[in-house]
Scaffold this motif. Structure first.
Motif, mmCIF file in Angstrom:
data_model
loop_
_atom_site.group_PDB
_atom_site.id
_atom_site.type_symbol
_atom_site.label_atom_id
_atom_site.label_comp_id
_atom_site.label_asym_id
_atom_site.label_seq_id
_atom_site.Cartn_x
_atom_site.Cartn_y
_atom_site.Cartn_z
ATOM 1 N N ASN A 141 24.825 52.166 46.200
ATOM 2 C CA ASN A 141 26.152 53.288 45.803
ATOM 3 C C ASN A 141 27.263 52.250 45.501
ATOM 4 O O ASN A 141 28.644 52.277 46.005
ATOM 5 N N ASP A 142 27.003 52.875 44.222
ATOM 6 C CA ASP A 142 27.935 51.485 43.603
ATOM 7 C C ASP A 142 29.243 52.026 43.440
ATOM 8 O O ASP A 142 30.369 51.443 43.582
ATOM 9 N N SER A 143 29.066 53.446 42.859
ATOM 10 C CA SER A 143 30.860 54.007 43.376
ATOM 11 C C SER A 143 31.494 54.042 44.348
ATOM 12 O O SER A 143 32.391 53.409 44.007
ATOM 13 N N TYR A 144 30.805 54.187 45.506
ATOM 14 C CA TYR A 144 32.081 53.779 46.807
ATOM 15 C C TYR A 144 32.212 52.579 47.026
ATOM 16 O O TYR A 144 32.752 52.104 47.173
ATOM 17 N N LYS A 145 31.032 51.718 46.491
ATOM 18 C CA LYS A 145 30.382 50.392 46.949
ATOM 19 C C LYS A 145 32.077 49.750 45.658
ATOM 20 O O LYS A 145 33.386 49.043 46.485
ATOM 21 N N PHE A 146 32.694 50.293 45.042
ATOM 22 C CA PHE A 146 33.860 49.630 43.737
ATOM 23 C C PHE A 146 34.836 50.336 45.043
ATOM 24 O O PHE A 146 36.180 49.585 45.101
ATOM 25 N N ASP A 147 35.169 51.839 44.897
ATOM 26 C CA ASP A 147 36.219 52.451 45.468
ATOM 27 C C ASP A 147 36.579 51.745 46.821
ATOM 28 O O ASP A 147 36.955 51.537 47.271
ATOM 29 N N ILE A 148 35.632 50.689 47.778
ATOM 30 C CA ILE A 148 35.189 50.159 48.503
ATOM 31 C C ILE A 148 35.970 48.841 48.317
ATOM 32 O O ILE A 148 36.876 49.034 49.375
ATOM 33 N N LYS A 149 35.524 48.446 47.694
ATOM 34 C CA LYS A 149 36.586 47.560 47.359
ATOM 35 C C LYS A 149 37.599 46.881 46.379
ATOM 36 O O LYS A 149 38.503 46.086 47.012
ATOM 37 N N TYR A 150 37.731 48.179 45.537
ATOM 38 C CA TYR A 150 39.778 48.470 45.515
ATOM 39 C C TYR A 150 40.749 48.761 46.969
ATOM 40 O O TYR A 150 41.126 47.867 46.733
ATOM 41 N N ASN A 151 39.925 49.191 47.692
ATOM 42 C CA ASN A 151 40.377 49.011 49.177
ATOM 43 C C ASN A 151 40.775 48.323 49.355
ATOM 44 O O ASN A 151 42.369 47.238 50.142
ATOM 45 N N ILE A 152 39.850 47.292 49.906
ATOM 46 C CA ILE A 152 40.053 46.008 50.137
ATOM 47 C C ILE A 152 40.710 44.926 49.888
ATOM 48 O O ILE A 152 41.980 44.097 50.517
ATOM 49 N N ALA A 153 41.094 45.189 48.237
ATOM 50 C CA ALA A 153 41.500 44.506 47.751
ATOM 51 C C ALA A 153 43.244 44.661 47.798
ATOM 52 O O ALA A 153 44.049 43.980 47.608
ATOM 53 N N SER A 154 43.096 46.147 47.794
ATOM 54 C CA SER A 154 45.095 46.772 47.936
ATOM 55 C C SER A 154 45.702 45.819 48.804
ATOM 56 O O SER A 154 46.620 45.481 49.050
ATOM 57 N N LEU A 155 44.433 46.203 50.051
ATOM 58 C CA LEU A 155 44.992 45.588 51.561
ATOM 59 C C LEU A 155 45.013 43.460 51.486
ATOM 60 O O LEU A 155 46.148 43.864 52.224
ATOM 61 N N LYS A 156 44.400 43.351 51.117
ATOM 62 C CA LYS A 156 43.836 41.616 50.567
ATOM 63 C C LYS A 156 45.729 41.050 49.893
ATOM 64 O O LYS A 156 46.596 40.466 50.166
ATOM 65 N N ARG A 157 46.529 42.066 49.181
ATOM 66 C CA ARG A 157 47.461 41.688 48.469
ATOM 67 C C ARG A 157 48.625 42.288 49.270
ATOM 68 O O ARG A 157 49.384 41.683 49.697
ATOM 69 N N VAL A 158 48.363 43.577 50.101
ATOM 70 C CA VAL A 158 49.794 43.442 50.922
ATOM 71 C C VAL A 158 49.782 41.681 52.205
ATOM 72 O O VAL A 158 50.952 41.975 52.614
ATOM 73 N N LEU A 159 48.844 41.717 52.251
ATOM 74 C CA LEU A 159 48.609 40.733 53.354
ATOM 75 C C LEU A 159 49.079 39.591 52.651
ATOM 76 O O LEU A 159 49.315 38.456 53.363
ATOM 77 N N GLY A 160 49.152 39.614 51.256
ATOM 78 C CA GLY A 160 49.323 38.190 50.295
ATOM 79 C C GLY A 160 48.129 37.165 50.443
ATOM 80 O O GLY A 160 48.598 35.679 49.340
ATOM 81 N N ASN A 161 47.298 37.938 50.357
ATOM 82 C CA ASN A 161 45.949 37.200 49.551
ATOM 83 C C ASN A 161 45.730 36.978 48.130
ATOM 84 O O ASN A 161 44.697 37.960 48.216
ATOM 85 N N TYR A 162 46.593 36.486 47.338
ATOM 86 C CA TYR A 162 46.099 37.314 46.310
ATOM 87 C C TYR A 162 45.438 36.690 45.122
ATOM 88 O O TYR A 162 44.927 37.049 44.840
ATOM 89 N N LYS A 163 45.180 35.611 45.614
ATOM 90 C CA LYS A 163 43.795 35.052 45.074
ATOM 91 C C LYS A 163 42.532 35.670 45.010
ATOM 92 O O LYS A 163 41.518 36.221 44.346
ATOM 93 N N GLU A 164 42.273 36.322 46.469
ATOM 94 C CA GLU A 164 41.167 36.835 47.162
ATOM 95 C C GLU A 164 41.691 38.244 46.359
ATOM 96 O O GLU A 164 40.501 39.333 45.472
ATOM 97 N N ALA A 165 42.233 39.277 46.563
ATOM 98 C CA ALA A 165 42.993 40.111 45.380
ATOM 99 C C ALA A 165 42.921 39.987 44.021
ATOM 100 O O ALA A 165 42.303 41.010 43.477
ATOM 101 N N GLU A 166 43.042 39.742 43.634
ATOM 102 C CA GLU A 166 43.271 39.251 41.529
ATOM 103 C C GLU A 166 41.852 38.997 41.503
ATOM 104 O O GLU A 166 40.753 40.132 40.637
ATOM 105 N N ILE A 167 41.070 38.739 42.678
ATOM 106 C CA ILE A 167 38.617 38.950 42.063
ATOM 107 C C ILE A 167 38.298 40.184 42.370
ATOM 108 O O ILE A 167 37.477 40.503 41.415
#
Length: 566
Positions: A141-167
């Protein structure tokens, strides 16, 4: 956070069309309830009544997907955090083993992750997003997969994991660009997140490139709100570059068009820019507005803690001890919140201004202020009062220590007694109890007694006692006797009344599940109570403590700790 929630909400709009199963009355009804879920005019209480009626029918049908979807609707709509989590746990429980559903329990994991992220339980939120991602990958389910990926990335940004968030954000952008007709608003929000990652991590050149791209697309599609977001992001980036005059110009143009949460961040960088060019009093006005927001909301984005360093420095330069103490206490409070809610950021954010030094400065300020009040209160009285306070604290500390120690030993003994029981099933223990020779009441035939005991054995083995609000007459029908006989037999052979008999079976069952089923250790107390047939969590809490001597929360925590050690 609002961007995450917006993305999160978009995930659910397509839920009604996500299933290819045969339509029937129950299926059509759950789709109607799903539609109601999105209607703001329908209150949670009204929707809850409809869903609970539906649940009765769905549970009779034993169709786990429909049951799970019903709990999901309750979890989505519930305004209360704990209740929402409880319902979503139930949605996961009923749908976790489904093979053909492409969206459950994935949607329940996403909803739970978003709820936990809202409450800053970031590790739990990440765990749920990862579970959702694994389900999305499983069903391609690619659509949901990338929506979830967006949420994970924004969470990592909040936590200061910038390299992982950028990827992760780059992967989302590449996916969005792969469509011939792209969803422009979603694409711009992803670019904006990546822009923020860049300026927060000091990658100013990359940040400018993203902002230019975002401005161009936003203007092309007449998206004014997003246009101003990119303008203010570039203003912040210019501040980091050291181009303060241009930064002020960009931020001031965009600020009137921003929401309040975004305005707090822009005010911070506006203040820093004014301070850098020597307009300190104007800068302090913005820093003070940030203090007002924190005082009102008890919440502050971690990098903005630096505002208090400027305010403390200014109060110190002006010799205002009261203000200096106030801002120092505010900064310590901010750091306490950062330590609690942003654990991974705690060291990085606060290492510029060591908290030990802050505490020492605060204590020195308190002492200085006390000296100024020495004319009103004699020094001897202060010493006596302080000594009494310290003595009381020490005495209370000693009493608390010994009470805690005694309580710990008592709880540990009770816990060990439960854990060290032979690992035989509850049904086997009951069977042993039933073999005891007990005098049967004269008004009941021996054959009837034995038949009822045999049927009770089946009742216990099949866990029929987990049915919510099961009554004496209900059980009498199950074991083919009348309520009067059943009550006497239970009192005689179980040595307890019917209510205690059922509740003890439920508590023993839940103890066994908590010990041996990993899922139960993740449940809330409310969810466990519901699984055990208790309609009232307070009743479960009281009966569990009455039977074991332990609080349910303590027992679950100890089971987790011991299994981690193993």
């Amino acid at each position: 956070m609002k961007k995450i929630v917006t993305c999160f909400c978009m995930l659910f709009v397509v839920i009604i069309n996500c299933y290819g199963q045969k339509k029937d009355a129950l299926w059509n009804e759950i789709e109607v309830l799903t539609t109601k879920m999105y209607q703001d005019t329908i209150s949670f209480e009204n929707l809850k009544a409809d869903v609970q009626q539906y649940l009765k029918k769905a549970q009779k049908s034993q169709r786990k997907l429909l049951i799970g979807r019903a709990y999901y609707i309750l979890g989505y709509k519930s305004p209360d955090f704990d209740t929402r989590i409880s319902y979503l746990d139930s949605a996961v429980f009923y749908t976790k083993d489904l093979k053909k559903s492409s969206n459950f329990p994935m949607l329940a994991y996403i909803a739970k992750g978003s709820t936990l992220q809202e409450r800053r339980d970031y590790q739990e939120a990440l765990d749920n997003y990862l579970m959702a991602e694994s389900k999305a990958k499983l069903h391609a389910n690619d659509s949901y997969k990338f929506d979830i990926k967006y949420n994970i990335a924004s969470l990592k940004r909040v936590l200061g994991n910038y390299k992982e968030a950028e990827i992760l954000f780059k992967e989302c952008i590449a996916y969005q660009e792969s469509f011939e007709k792209m969803y422009v608003v979603g694409y711009l929000y992803t670019l904006l997140q990546l822009s923020s990652v860049y300026y927060e991590s000091g990658q100013v050149v990359k940040c400018t490139a993203i902002n230019k791209k975002g401005v161009s697309i936003a203007l092309q599609h007449n998206l004014q709100d997003l246009f101003y977001f990119f303008v203010v992001n570039e203003g912040i980036n210019l501040n980091i570059k050291g181009d303060y005059e241009t930064a002020i110009d960009s931020i001031e143009k965009a600020t009137p068009h921003l929401s309040k949460p975004s305005k707090v961040v822009s005010d911070f960088y506006l203040a820093k820019s004014y301070y850098a060019i020597g307009k300190k009093e104007k800068a302090l006005t913005y820093f003070k507005s940030i203090d007002s927001v924190f005082t009102r909301t008890n919440d502050l984005w971690p990098p903005l803690r630096e505002s208090y360093e400027y305010l403390i420095k200014d109060a110190k330069a002006k010799g205002n001890l009261k203000l200096q103490l106030r801002y120092t206490n505010q900064l310590l409070k901010v750091d306490s919140i950062i330590h609690t809610d942003y654990k991974s950021l705690s060291h990085t954010i606060t290492n510029k201004y060591d908290n030990l030094e802050l505490t020492a400065n605060r204590d020195a300020l308190i002492r200085s202020l006390k000296k100024q009040k020495a004319q009103a209160v004699e020094e001897k009285n202060w010493v006596i009062e302080i000594s009494i306070c310290i003595t009381l604290v020490l005495l209370l500390g000693v009493v608390y220590y010994y009470q805690s120690k005694r309580k710990y030993k008592k709880y540990k003994k009770l816990y060990d007694a439960i854990i060290e029981k032979p690992n035989s099933s509850i049904e086997e223990e009951i069977k042993v109890q039933n073999t005891k020779t007990i005098k049967v009441p004269m008004d009941i035939d021996d054959t009837v007694v034995q038949e009822v005991l045999t049927q009770l054995n089946v009742f216990e083995k099949d866990h029929l006692y987990l049915e919510n609000q099961i009554s004496l007459s209900d059980v009498a029908k199950i074991v083919n006797t009348n309520s009067k006989y059943l009550s006497k037999i239970i009192n005689s052979h179980k040595k307890k009344n019917f209510t205690t008999y059922v509740n003890d079976l439920r508590i023993d069952y839940l103890i066994d599940r908590i010990r041996h089923d990993p899922v139960y250790k993740k449940y809330t107390i409310n969810a466990i109570a519901l699984e055990g047939g208790f309609s009232n969590p307070q009743t479960f809490y009281r009966l569990f403590k009455q039977r074991t001597g332990l609080k349910p929360g303590y027992f679950i925590k100890k089971v987790r700790e011991n299994q981690q050690k193993d």
